[in-house]
Structures are given as C-alpha cells and as structure tokens.
Design an enzyme around this catalytic site. Structure first.
Site, PDB file in Angstrom:
ATOM      1  N   GLY A   1       0.732  -1.296   0.172  1.00  0.00           N
ATOM      2  CA  GLY A   1      -0.056  -0.023  -0.008  1.00  0.00           C
ATOM      3  C   GLY A   1       0.848   1.305   0.026  1.00  0.00           C
ATOM      4  CD  GLN A   2       4.776   1.851   2.523  1.00  0.00           C
ATOM      5  OE1 GLN A   2       5.454   1.321   1.672  1.00  0.00           O
ATOM      6  NE2 GLN A   2       5.542   2.340   3.463  1.00  0.00           N
ATOM      7  CG  HIS A   3      -1.296   3.583  -2.745  1.00  0.00           C
ATOM      8  ND1 HIS A   3      -0.661   2.380  -2.581  1.00  0.00           N
ATOM      9  CD2 HIS A   3      -2.776   3.514  -2.971  1.00  0.00           C
ATOM     10  CE1 HIS A   3      -1.631   1.519  -2.881  1.00  0.00           C
ATOM     11  NE2 HIS A   3      -2.809   2.263  -3.115  1.00  0.00           N
ATOM     12  CB  SER A   4      -4.111   8.371  -0.518  1.00  0.00           C
ATOM     13  OG  SER A   4      -5.181   8.848  -0.408  1.00  0.00           O
TER      14      SER A   4
ATOM     15  N   GLY B   1      -3.113   4.556   3.098  1.00  0.00           N
ATOM     16  CA  GLY B   1      -3.452   3.082   3.854  1.00  0.00           C
ATOM     17  C   GLY B   1      -2.035   2.365   3.751  1.00  0.00           C
TER      18      GLY B   1
END
Length: 130
Positions: free
Chosen positions: A45-48, A93
C-alpha cells in the site's frame, strides 16, 4: 474508515460469507485483487486515492492495516474472514505485519487508474489540507 462484521452462514459442509456491492459494501465493486506471498517485514500500500474506496478482508492469516486521514492514524488487525475494513478515498493506507499465510482481498470502487493514486505522503497531506 470502519470495520464491518459479516454474518457467517454455513453448516456441516463448511462456512460461507456473502458480500454484495452496494449492500454489504457501500459501493459498486469495479475491481477485485488480492495480495499474498508477502515478504516478512515488507509493507504494502503506502498510498492514497483521490476517488477510489477500498474494502479489505483477510481471507486467510492476518495483517495489520494503518489508515491515516492526515489528522489521525488508526491501526486495524484483520484476522477473521468475516471482518472487512472500509478505506475511504483520501485516506493513506499501509498494510503490514502479514503472516506468511495471509491472503488479503481488496474490493475497489473504481477501475485501475494511475492518475487516481497519491504515492507521496507529503503530497497527500497537501491534498487533504493537513
């Protein structure tokens, strides 16, 4: 950001959990993907997303999901196949601490569109006004 517990149906033949778009999940499901075979200690993830909502369910094993709206961060432990986590648009997230047997199912409200992603955390904070 919310946890939803689904009813488990079944009998001596096994268990069943039914999830319907726009009923059990608050959007029409346009994309489905799953994550498995993750590496120990490597987050995903580590993005929006600008528009996409996601609904996450650990079908097998477990993982943690940290959701960040720019003001507060909450970490959820997904470890039951009848528990789903709703991630709204404009929420950062990160999925982490996967068990080796984890299969994380993700239902998405939109088709894949690279332009919908916010991949830099500082850019995300600017977009949400934090």
């Amino acid at each position: 950001m919310s946890i939803i517990k689904h009813r488990i149906l079944g009998d001596h033949r096994g268990q069943l959990v039914a999830i319907e778009g726009q009923k059990d999940v608050p959007f029409e499901v346009k994309r489905v993907f799953y994550i498995y075979g993750t590496q120990l200690g490597v987050p995903r993830g580590q993005h929006s997303h600008h528009k996409t909502q996601q609904y996450l369910i650990a079908l097998n094993g477990s993982c943690k999901v940290t959701l960040d709206d720019g003001k507060k961060k909450i970490t959820y432990d997904l470890n039951q196949p009848n528990i789903g986590l709703l991630q709204d648009a404009l929420v950062w997230g990160t999925m982490h601490d996967f068990t080796p047997d984890c299969v994380l199912l993700v239902l998405a409200s939109e088709h894949y569109d690279e332009a919908d992603y916010i991949r830099n955390y500082d850019d995300f904070l600017k977009v949400v006004g934090a």
